[in-house]
Design a protein around this motif. Structure first.
Motif, PDB file in Angstrom:
ATOM      1  N   ILE A 255      66.603  25.911  20.874  1.00 13.61           N
ATOM      2  CA  ILE A 255      65.292  26.505  20.610  1.00 13.61           C
ATOM      3  C   ILE A 255      64.592  26.826  21.928  1.00 13.61           C
ATOM      4  O   ILE A 255      63.916  27.870  22.054  1.00 13.61           O
ATOM      5  N   MET A 256      64.759  25.960  22.916  1.00 15.71           N
ATOM      6  CA  MET A 256      64.173  26.226  24.232  1.00 15.71           C
ATOM      7  C   MET A 256      64.743  27.512  24.827  1.00 15.71           C
ATOM      8  O   MET A 256      64.023  28.301  25.468  1.00 15.71           O
ATOM      9  N   LYS A 257      66.021  27.758  24.626  1.00 12.74           N
ATOM     10  CA  LYS A 257      66.651  28.977  25.149  1.00 12.74           C
ATOM     11  C   LYS A 257      66.033  30.223  24.519  1.00 12.74           C
ATOM     12  O   LYS A 257      65.734  31.218  25.215  1.00 12.74           O
ATOM     13  N   MET A 258      65.828  30.197  23.207  1.00 13.42           N
ATOM     14  CA  MET A 258      65.244  31.360  22.528  1.00 13.42           C
ATOM     15  C   MET A 258      63.820  31.610  23.005  1.00 13.42           C
ATOM     16  O   MET A 258      63.404  32.762  23.219  1.00 13.42           O
ATOM     17  N   SER A 259      63.052  30.531  23.176  1.00 14.18           N
ATOM     18  CA  SER A 259      61.675  30.688  23.658  1.00 14.18           C
ATOM     19  C   SER A 259      61.660  31.241  25.077  1.00 14.18           C
ATOM     20  O   SER A 259      60.833  32.115  25.411  1.00 14.18           O
ATOM     21  N   PHE A 260      62.550  30.732  25.914  1.00 17.24           N
ATOM     22  CA  PHE A 260      62.593  31.202  27.296  1.00 17.24           C
ATOM     23  C   PHE A 260      63.023  32.663  27.366  1.00 17.24           C
ATOM     24  O   PHE A 260      62.468  33.451  28.154  1.00 17.24           O
ATOM     25  N   ASP A 261      63.990  33.063  26.552  1.00 13.00           N
ATOM     26  CA  ASP A 261      64.429  34.459  26.542  1.00 13.00           C
ATOM     27  C   ASP A 261      63.287  35.382  26.120  1.00 13.00           C
ATOM     28  O   ASP A 261      63.094  36.466  26.699  1.00 13.00           O
ATOM     29  N   PHE A 262      62.527  34.985  25.124  1.00 19.57           N
ATOM     30  CA  PHE A 262      61.388  35.795  24.686  1.00 19.57           C
ATOM     31  C   PHE A 262      60.333  35.856  25.792  1.00 19.57           C
ATOM     32  O   PHE A 262      59.710  36.911  26.012  1.00 19.57           O
TER      33      PHE A 262
ATOM     34  N   LEU B 116      58.213  29.382  18.142  1.00 17.79           N
ATOM     35  CA  LEU B 116      58.376  30.762  18.586  1.00 17.79           C
ATOM     36  C   LEU B 116      57.916  31.738  17.508  1.00 17.79           C
ATOM     37  O   LEU B 116      57.124  32.655  17.774  1.00 17.79           O
ATOM     38  N   GLU B 117      58.404  31.565  16.293  1.00 15.12           N
ATOM     39  CA  GLU B 117      58.078  32.516  15.222  1.00 15.12           C
ATOM     40  C   GLU B 117      56.697  32.274  14.642  1.00 15.12           C
ATOM     41  O   GLU B 117      56.008  33.218  14.240  1.00 15.12           O
ATOM     42  N   SER B 118      56.266  31.029  14.600  1.00 14.72           N
ATOM     43  CA  SER B 118      55.000  30.713  13.942  1.00 14.72           C
ATOM     44  C   SER B 118      53.791  30.912  14.842  1.00 14.72           C
ATOM     45  O   SER B 118      52.686  31.201  14.359  1.00 14.72           O
ATOM     46  N   THR B 119      53.951  30.774  16.153  1.00 13.57           N
ATOM     47  CA  THR B 119      52.788  30.793  17.048  1.00 13.57           C
ATOM     48  C   THR B 119      52.941  31.784  18.206  1.00 13.57           C
ATOM     49  O   THR B 119      52.082  32.659  18.409  1.00 13.57           O
ATOM     50  N   ILE B 120      54.013  31.640  18.986  1.00 15.36           N
ATOM     51  CA  ILE B 120      54.126  32.409  20.231  1.00 15.36           C
ATOM     52  C   ILE B 120      54.178  33.912  19.957  1.00 15.36           C
ATOM     53  O   ILE B 120      53.389  34.698  20.516  1.00 15.36           O
ATOM     54  N   LYS B 121      55.095  34.366  19.127  1.00 15.06           N
ATOM     55  CA  LYS B 121      55.239  35.809  18.874  1.00 15.06           C
ATOM     56  C   LYS B 121      53.995  36.434  18.257  1.00 15.06           C
ATOM     57  O   LYS B 121      53.521  37.489  18.741  1.00 15.06           O
ATOM     58  N   PRO B 122      53.420  35.875  17.185  1.00 19.92           N
ATOM     59  CA  PRO B 122      52.237  36.520  16.592  1.00 19.92           C
ATOM     60  C   PRO B 122      51.070  36.623  17.564  1.00 19.92           C
ATOM     61  O   PRO B 122      50.394  37.668  17.631  1.00 19.92           O
TER      62      PRO B 122
ATOM     63  N   LEU C 293      46.328  31.245  25.630  1.00 21.91           N
ATOM     64  CA  LEU C 293      46.997  31.856  24.488  1.00 21.91           C
ATOM     65  C   LEU C 293      47.400  30.836  23.428  1.00 21.91           C
ATOM     66  O   LEU C 293      47.267  31.099  22.212  1.00 21.91           O
ATOM     67  N   LEU C 294      47.843  29.684  23.852  1.00 24.59           N
ATOM     68  CA  LEU C 294      48.478  28.749  22.910  1.00 24.59           C
ATOM     69  C   LEU C 294      47.687  27.467  22.642  1.00 24.59           C
ATOM     70  O   LEU C 294      47.781  26.909  21.544  1.00 24.59           O
ATOM     71  N   ASN C 295      46.934  27.013  23.612  1.00 23.42           N
ATOM     72  CA  ASN C 295      46.313  25.700  23.498  1.00 23.42           C
ATOM     73  C   ASN C 295      45.000  25.746  22.719  1.00 23.42           C
ATOM     74  O   ASN C 295      43.924  25.447  23.232  1.00 23.42           O
ATOM     75  N   CYS C 296      45.112  26.141  21.446  1.00 22.83           N
ATOM     76  CA  CYS C 296      43.955  26.150  20.553  1.00 22.83           C
ATOM     77  C   CYS C 296      44.451  26.313  19.126  1.00 22.83           C
ATOM     78  O   CYS C 296      45.605  26.679  18.877  1.00 22.83           O
ATOM     79  N   SER C 297      43.564  26.054  18.194  1.00 25.32           N
ATOM     80  CA  SER C 297      43.921  26.189  16.785  1.00 25.32           C
ATOM     81  C   SER C 297      43.965  27.665  16.400  1.00 25.32           C
ATOM     82  O   SER C 297      43.487  28.547  17.136  1.00 25.32           O
ATOM     83  N   ASP C 298      44.498  27.950  15.225  1.00 26.33           N
ATOM     84  CA  ASP C 298      44.560  29.335  14.745  1.00 26.33           C
ATOM     85  C   ASP C 298      43.157  29.914  14.552  1.00 26.33           C
ATOM     86  O   ASP C 298      42.906  31.084  14.870  1.00 26.33           O
ATOM     87  N   ASP C 299      42.261  29.113  14.027  1.00 27.72           N
ATOM     88  CA  ASP C 299      40.891  29.595  13.826  1.00 27.72           C
ATOM     89  C   ASP C 299      40.235  29.924  15.161  1.00 27.72           C
ATOM     90  O   ASP C 299      39.541  30.946  15.293  1.00 27.72           O
TER      91      ASP C 299
END
Length: 522
Positions: free
Chosen positions: A413-420, A443-449, A466-472
């Protein structure tokens, strides 16, 4: 010849005649008595009777005497073979001793030491004792097991063993566990199902232990069947509720670690809770830790917990962060040989990631589970960061200190995230060094969207923003015209206060998973 007897009394003048006795030689007694009473002479008495030479059937005193004499004669003639003879107490005692000696001889012959059986009621014959031993063998108990608790030989197969085992089987205790069950608590075979066992099971059900979990509780902790309902069991549960363990969680707590029912509050539970409070954990936080992992109450306070806390301090974990370390990974205070494990992990990370003593302390504070990681996975993760991602040893050191979770994530999973990250986000490696927690997000639930939303709006931001917060919170940020530096949040860290939040319904209840194997019941 006519037999006649009479009794005559001078005053008043009347005559009593009893024509009853048969003829025979006469015996006559006569006597007179004279005394003064109201100036009168009392009376003159004469008895005459005839006694036949043969015994006569009469209810007289002479007949009774005759019968007693004949019985005595009969006893002397027939001797010990008479129906009236009985063995003496001494004879009975000697016979019992001889029978017990034969039983002991049998037991010694098969390797059982009967020294502790004196005074215990045993089978009269060696044959019955053999049947008892054979039954125990069929259950799976060995001669060694019997020698560990020889009093089991005082249990009758029909009156004790079969009723108890049948009851346990009906409850759902697996037949495959009977051996370990009896090895841990052989005293159960002495118990009465109605008087001793059934009330305890009813009490456990009253503690919200699910019926399906009762047999697993008994398998894990059979000693509970010997406890008094109003003794240790009730006081330990009352204390846990008193410190904040939710009443609805008690069933799950006892299912997960039924040994709590046998713990003394004053000697075990209370000192443990107060020690954790002394480290800086609020009492309610301790209650939540017990709800999540009741087994921590089984950690020996003096022999294990206190020495482990001292080891953490020696390896540069800051005292102020001890509550956070324990809250994240309570098992760390109960690990055997923690000092040696800490030494091993520090040496490993020092050699492959160049962590110094202070760095290792910071890594433990952020992820105390590091101490339990196996060496091979740790080496593979460091090699992945160096060889696949291209980070320098210094960058790897910084990343591991900030986010030691990198050493435990799934490498694929780390490889896929790093490639993206490289191909789609097109960011420099320094961004990952600054925010290595990037690898911990989906990757699919948070990073890409989120990346697509930021790219569509043309914003330039850090990975943390970008990442260190809730969806709201992120949706709110998308309404901004620009990025405010005050919105930048620090690297996430564990907060002890989160422990004191009420558990949700999906977190409640028993987490016990039944073993699909060996589920045969008797």
């Amino acid at each position: 010849m006519l037999a006649r007897s009479h009794l005559g009394i001078v005053k008043p003048g009347f005559l009593l005649v009893h024509p009853e006795f048969p003829s025979g030689p006469a015996l006559e007694w006569s006597f007179h008595t004279q005394r003064k009473y109201d100036k009168r002479t009392c009376f003159w008495t004469r008895f005459r009777c005839y006694v036949r030479e043969r015994n006569y059937r009469s209810g007289s005193a002479d007949s009774a005497v005759s019968r007693r004499e004949s019985i005595k004669i009969g006893k002397s003639q027939v001797g010990s073979s008479s129906l009236y003879s009985r063995p003496s107490l001494l004879q009975m005692k000697n016979e019992r001793m001889e029978n017990r000696a034969r039983v002991y001889e049998f037991l010694r012959g098969i390797g059982i030491v009967p020294d502790e059986l004196d005074g215990l009621e045993l089978p009269v014959t060696a044959e019955v004792m053999k049947e008892r031993v054979d039954f125990l063998h069929k259950l799976g108990l060995t001669i060694e097991d019997v020698n560990n608790y020889p009093l089991v030989l005082g249990c009758s197969v029909k009156k004790n063993m079969i009723p108890v085992l049948d009851y346990l089987g009906k409850l759902g205790v697996r037949k495959s566990t009977f051996v370990s069950f009896l090895r841990r608590y052989p005293q159960v075979l002495h118990a009465s199902v109605v008087v001793d066992l059934a009330p305890v099971v009813k009490y456990l059900q009253g503690m919200d232990i699910k019926p399906n979990d009762i047999p697993r509780v008994l398998e894990r902790y059979p000693e509970v069947l010997g406890f008094k309902l109003e003794g240790t069991m009730s006081t330990s549960v009352a204390y846990l509720v008193g410190i904040g363990v939710a009443r609805r969680e008690i069933g799950g707590v006892l299912t997960g670690y039924p040994e709590i029912l046998g713990m003394r509050v004053g000697r075990v539970i209370k000192p443990f809770v107060e020690y954790l409070e002394g480290l800086g954990l609020p009492r309610l936080a301790v209650a939540r830790l017990i709800e999540r992992g009741p087994h921590i109450l089984g950690f020996e306070l003096e022999d294990r917990v206190k020495p482990n806390v001292e080891s953490l301090l020696e390896f540069h974990v800051r005292r102020a962060l001890l509550p956070s370390v324990v809250a994240q990974y309570p098992e760390i205070i109960g690990i055997e040989d923690l000092d040696a494990k800490l030494q091993n992990q520090r040496d490993l990370l020092s050699s492959i990631a160049e962590l110094n003593y202070e760095d290792f302390g910071r890594a433990i504070e952020r992820m105390p589970q590091v101490v339990s990681l196996n060496n091979n996975p740790v080496v593979k993760h460091v090699d992945f960061l160096k060889n696949y991602c291209g980070f320098s040893p210094q960058q790897v050191r910084e990343m591991v200190v900030q986010c030691p979770q990198l050493l435990a994530l799934n490498i694929d999973i780390m490889k896929m995230s790093f490639d993206f990250f490289q191909q789609d986000m097109n960011r420099p490696l320094d961004d990952l060094v600054a925010f290595p927690a990037f690898f911990t997000y989906g990757l699919e639930s948070t990073i890409k969207p989120r990346h697509k939303m930021v790219a569509r709006k043309g914003l330039k931001c850090s990975l943390s923003w970008l990442l260190n917060c809730s969806d709201d919170k992120f949706r709110e940020r998308m309404d901004y015209e620009g990025i405010d530096l005050e919105e930048m949040e620090p690297v996430p860290s564990f907060d002890v206060e989160t422990l004191m939040e009420p558990r949700t319904d999906d977190q409640s209840g028993s987490d016990y998973e039944e073993d699909s194997e060996d589920d045969e019941v008797m």
